[in-house]
Design an enzyme around this catalytic site. Structure first.
Site, mmCIF file in Angstrom:
data_model
loop_
_atom_site.group_PDB
_atom_site.id
_atom_site.type_symbol
_atom_site.label_atom_id
_atom_site.label_comp_id
_atom_site.label_asym_id
_atom_site.label_seq_id
_atom_site.Cartn_x
_atom_site.Cartn_y
_atom_site.Cartn_z
ATOM 1 N N TYR A 1 -63.990 8.220 97.586
ATOM 2 C CA TYR A 1 -64.982 8.959 96.663
ATOM 3 C C TYR A 1 -66.591 9.090 97.176
ATOM 4 C CZ TYR A 1 -67.900 10.924 92.756
ATOM 5 O OH TYR A 1 -69.239 11.058 92.470
ATOM 6 N N THR B 1 -73.947 11.401 93.473
ATOM 7 C CA THR B 1 -74.223 10.160 92.735
ATOM 8 C C THR B 1 -74.186 8.558 92.813
ATOM 9 O OG1 THR B 1 -72.406 8.853 92.209
ATOM 10 C CG2 THR B 1 -71.714 10.430 93.959
ATOM 11 N N ASP B 2 -74.666 7.952 92.221
ATOM 12 C CA ASP B 2 -75.165 6.645 92.695
ATOM 13 C C ASP B 2 -74.124 6.032 92.752
ATOM 14 O OD1 ASP B 2 -73.238 6.658 90.446
ATOM 15 O OD2 ASP B 2 -74.452 5.599 89.030
ATOM 16 N N GLU B 3 -72.764 6.210 93.111
ATOM 17 C CA GLU B 3 -72.085 5.404 93.938
ATOM 18 C C GLU B 3 -72.331 5.068 95.560
ATOM 19 O OE1 GLU B 3 -67.576 5.625 93.080
ATOM 20 O OE2 GLU B 3 -68.126 6.387 91.285
ATOM 21 N N LYS C 1 -68.648 11.860 99.290
ATOM 22 C CA LYS C 1 -70.168 12.284 99.143
ATOM 23 C C LYS C 1 -70.736 11.813 99.587
ATOM 24 C CE LYS C 1 -70.505 13.514 95.448
ATOM 25 N NZ LYS C 1 -70.863 15.572 94.898
HETATM 26 P P1 NAD Z 1 -65.446 17.245 87.695
HETATM 27 O O1 NAD Z 1 -64.917 17.221 87.885
HETATM 28 O O2 NAD Z 1 -65.475 17.722 86.574
HETATM 29 O O3 NAD Z 1 -65.728 19.136 88.228
HETATM 30 C C1 NAD Z 1 -65.803 19.359 88.707
HETATM 31 C C2 NAD Z 1 -65.577 21.390 89.816
HETATM 32 O O4 NAD Z 1 -65.406 21.188 91.326
HETATM 33 C C3 NAD Z 1 -64.146 21.552 88.673
HETATM 34 O O5 NAD Z 1 -64.584 23.078 88.042
HETATM 35 C C4 NAD Z 1 -63.252 21.980 90.153
HETATM 36 O O6 NAD Z 1 -62.625 23.110 90.089
HETATM 37 C C5 NAD Z 1 -64.314 22.728 90.904
HETATM 38 N N1 NAD Z 1 -64.400 22.298 92.443
HETATM 39 C C6 NAD Z 1 -63.270 20.319 92.744
HETATM 40 N N2 NAD Z 1 -63.284 21.294 93.844
HETATM 41 C C7 NAD Z 1 -63.745 23.026 94.585
HETATM 42 C C8 NAD Z 1 -63.765 23.705 95.926
HETATM 43 N N3 NAD Z 1 -63.383 22.535 96.818
HETATM 44 N N4 NAD Z 1 -64.453 24.525 95.343
HETATM 45 C C9 NAD Z 1 -65.238 25.226 94.847
HETATM 46 N N5 NAD Z 1 -64.865 24.381 93.301
HETATM 47 C C10 NAD Z 1 -64.383 22.784 93.564
HETATM 48 O O7 NAD Z 1 -67.075 17.087 87.915
HETATM 49 P P2 NAD Z 1 -68.097 16.615 86.981
HETATM 50 O O8 NAD Z 1 -68.074 14.854 86.537
HETATM 51 O O9 NAD Z 1 -68.747 18.003 86.563
HETATM 52 O O10 NAD Z 1 -69.448 16.649 88.403
HETATM 53 C C11 NAD Z 1 -69.573 18.091 89.040
HETATM 54 C C12 NAD Z 1 -70.880 16.523 90.688
HETATM 55 O O11 NAD Z 1 -71.704 15.944 90.043
HETATM 56 C C13 NAD Z 1 -69.935 16.192 91.836
HETATM 57 O O12 NAD Z 1 -70.806 16.473 92.016
HETATM 58 C C14 NAD Z 1 -70.021 14.489 91.184
HETATM 59 O O13 NAD Z 1 -69.639 13.920 92.711
HETATM 60 C C15 NAD Z 1 -71.767 14.783 90.339
HETATM 61 N N6 NAD Z 1 -71.296 13.137 89.668
HETATM 62 C C16 NAD Z 1 -70.696 13.949 88.835
HETATM 63 C C17 NAD Z 1 -71.056 12.077 87.823
HETATM 64 C C18 NAD Z 1 -69.627 11.410 86.379
HETATM 65 O O14 NAD Z 1 -70.013 10.814 85.895
HETATM 66 N N7 NAD Z 1 -69.281 12.380 86.120
HETATM 67 C C19 NAD Z 1 -71.844 10.971 87.834
HETATM 68 C C20 NAD Z 1 -72.687 12.018 89.154
HETATM 69 C C21 NAD Z 1 -72.705 12.538 89.984
HETATM 70 O O1 TDX Z 2 -58.780 3.952 82.632
HETATM 71 C C1 TDX Z 2 -59.993 3.616 83.404
HETATM 72 N N1 TDX Z 2 -59.487 1.934 83.088
HETATM 73 C C2 TDX Z 2 -61.379 1.305 83.295
HETATM 74 O O2 TDX Z 2 -61.697 0.021 83.036
HETATM 75 C C3 TDX Z 2 -61.106 4.189 83.598
HETATM 76 C C4 TDX Z 2 -60.311 5.460 84.337
HETATM 77 C C5 TDX Z 2 -61.545 3.297 84.874
HETATM 78 N N2 TDX Z 2 -61.679 2.531 84.328
HETATM 79 C C6 TDX Z 2 -62.765 1.401 84.597
HETATM 80 C C7 TDX Z 2 -63.959 2.206 85.371
HETATM 81 C C8 TDX Z 2 -65.159 2.065 86.260
HETATM 82 O O3 TDX Z 2 -65.975 0.172 86.054
HETATM 83 O O4 TDX Z 2 -64.729 2.559 83.880
HETATM 84 C C9 TDX Z 2 -65.367 2.281 84.448
HETATM 85 C C10 TDX Z 2 -65.832 3.952 84.757
HETATM 86 O O5 TDX Z 2 -64.512 4.224 85.748
HETATM 87 P P1 TDX Z 2 -65.086 6.086 85.950
HETATM 88 O O6 TDX Z 2 -65.006 6.963 84.381
HETATM 89 O O7 TDX Z 2 -63.365 6.469 86.818
HETATM 90 O O8 TDX Z 2 -66.100 6.371 86.847
HETATM 91 P P2 TDX Z 2 -66.414 5.614 88.006
HETATM 92 O O9 TDX Z 2 -65.447 5.075 89.083
HETATM 93 O O10 TDX Z 2 -67.737 4.549 87.986
HETATM 94 O O11 TDX Z 2 -67.345 7.045 88.773
HETATM 95 C C11 TDX Z 2 -68.271 7.694 88.098
HETATM 96 O O12 TDX Z 2 -69.015 8.405 87.659
HETATM 97 C C12 TDX Z 2 -69.668 8.021 89.297
HETATM 98 C C13 TDX Z 2 -67.144 9.373 87.727
HETATM 99 O O13 TDX Z 2 -66.311 9.364 87.978
HETATM 100 C C14 TDX Z 2 -68.227 9.897 89.420
HETATM 101 O O14 TDX Z 2 -67.652 11.133 89.350
HETATM 102 C C15 TDX Z 2 -69.292 9.902 89.599
HETATM 103 O O15 TDX Z 2 -70.158 9.599 90.595
#
Ligand code: NAD
Ligand code: TDX
Length: 342
Positions: free
Chosen positions: A152, A128-130, A156
């Site tokens: 988190y 992730t970018d985080e 990561k």
């Molecule tokens: P999500 O929370 O929707 O899904 C996570 C999945 O992983 C679920 O199916 C869950 O059951 C499974 N999981 C969790 N813990 C597990 C474990 N211990 N063993 C096996 N399975 C497990 O997540 P997402 O938003 O689809 O993110 C997927 C990946 O992408 C993550 O690695 C996250 O860090 C990365 N990522 C997400 C975002 C975003 O904005 N959503 C951005 C950048 C990177």
């Molecule tokens: O209710 C809300 N109100 C609000 O203002 C929530 C849930 C979030 N926010 C803000 C927090 C962040 O600045 O919105 C922005 C986005 O929040 P999230 O959806 O929680 O994402 P973020 O914290 O940026 O992290 C996401 O991007 C990187 C994903 O959850 C991560 O899994 C990914 O790695």
């Protein structure tokens, strides 16, 4: 795209990004896709309903931190692994951080160790970018320092460092991709965009943290997945690739767009106490991945409209989550200043 792999193992394939990735892999001429998923609160078999009967698809209900993963990999011998599984929500990491270290660090380590034992030809770590932390100006490149700002992103980053150490020490062919904030269909409604859409669709206020001027660079889920597949196909072992579309927006502007799409009133926005340690801005330079031929296909305006349309068309999908005890308890704990979920 034609991938040089016979059997690809994806972890976390029942989640938001993982299910889209499994769907896109099965649209390619691959022989077998195995999905290893623990099915946490975020894992949802309904996300894969359309491909569950594909004879090339196999599901293993297992935690990536479980020692039984070794036998599963020995028996199945995938030639490529994409580690998507993680605990992913920053607010949950702040409230209850230990499970993040368990899955995102120790689970990744367990998977790396199993991959080393069977000798995979490629291991892609989805990060992730985080991990770069808040970026005041400019954009992080793959060489920028890691400065994670919450449990988190620290977990990561720990997973990423283990991956790089396995490439360096054991020659395991690991590539890391670091995706930007992702949105689109099937995102669990705890995250900002789907929480806002589903609250607005049910006539409830949307929490906006702090001044709402935090900036995120939004990436549509299919573009994130084509980025991961590009890294799987063309990425170099031991290298990192940023995936970002260059569509930076302030949170309050994203929310403004959603209000317009859903014809909701301005007073649906509820300013709430800021997230502790809230990263102000994420920004990444994705030119290294673009040089491999990747580019995003979805603009933010069209992507938000598509996302709203998907949530409108699939009320059963999100009602079944939001009406569950686990989600209502989470919401009440996270947003005590808002009316309880209806
Ligand atoms: P999500 O929370 O929707 O899904 C996570 C999945 O992983 C679920 O199916 C869950 O059951 C499974 N999981 C969790 N813990 C597990 C474990 N211990 N063993 C096996 N399975 C497990 O997540 P997402 O938003 O689809 O993110 C997927 C990946 O992408 C993550 O690695 C996250 O860090 C990365 N990522 C997400 C975002 C975003 O904005 N959503 C951005 C950048 C990177
Ligand atoms: O209710 C809300 N109100 C609000 O203002 C929530 C849930 C979030 N926010 C803000 C927090 C962040 O600045 O919105 C922005 C986005 O929040 P999230 O959806 O929680 O994402 P973020 O914290 O940026 O992290 C996401 O991007 C990187 C994903 O959850 C991560 O899994 C990914 O790695």
């Amino acid at each position: 795209m034609s991938l040089p792999y016979r059997h690809i193992l994806v972890t976390g394939g029942a989640g938001f990004i993982g299910s889209q990735l499994v769907r896109m892999l099965l649209a390619l001429p691959v022989a077998r896709v195995t999905n290893v998923d623990k099915l946490t609160y975020a894992g949802n078999p309904a996300n894969l309903a359309d491909i569950a009967d594909d004879p090339r698809y196999h599901f293993a209900h297992l935690d990536i931190a479980d020692p039984r993963l070794r036998a599963l990999l020995r028996d199945n011998r995938p030639d490529a692994i994409i580690n998507v599984a993680a605990e992913t929500h920053v607010d949950r990491a702040i409230a209850d951080p230990l499970v993040f270290a368990r899955t995102d660090v120790l689970g990744t380590h367990n998977l790396l160790e199993c991959a080393r034992e069977i000798g995979v030809r490629r291991f892609v770590q989805v990060s992730t970018d985080e991990v770069y932390g808040s970026i005041a100006a400019g954009a992080a490149t793959e060489d920028s320092p890691l400065r994670p700002g919450n449990p988190y992103s620290a977990s990561k980053a720990g997973g990423d460092l283990l991956c790089l150490s396995y490439a360096h020490t054991y020659g395991l062919p690991v590539s890391i991709c670091r995706g930007a904030n992702t949105y689109g269909p099937r995102q669990y409604p705890e995250k900002f965009i789907p929480l806002a859409i589903t609250n607005l669709l049910t006539g409830q206020p949307v929490p906006l943290y702090g001044d709402g001027r935090q900036r995120r660079d939004w990436l549509y889920v299919t573009d994130h997945c084509t980025g991961i597949l590009t890294v799987l196909e063309k990425g170099a072992a031991g290298d990192v690739y940023n995936i970002a579309a260059g569509q930076e927006r302030e949170n309050r502007d994203v929310l403004g767009r959603l209000l317009a799409l859903l014809e909701a009133p301005e007073d649906a926005v509820r300013r709430v106490t800021d997230r502790p340690g809230h990263d102000r801005r994420y920004a990444m330079d994705a030119s290294k991945l673009r040089a491999l031929g990747w580019s995003p296909a979805m603009g933010i305006e069209a992507g938000l409209a598509e996302t709203v349309a998907w949530y409108r068309r699939h009320p059963a999908w999100w009602h079944s989550i939001r009406r569950g005890d686990a989600f209502t308890a989470y919401y009440a704990h996270q947003y005590p200043m808002l009316p309880p979920l209806r």
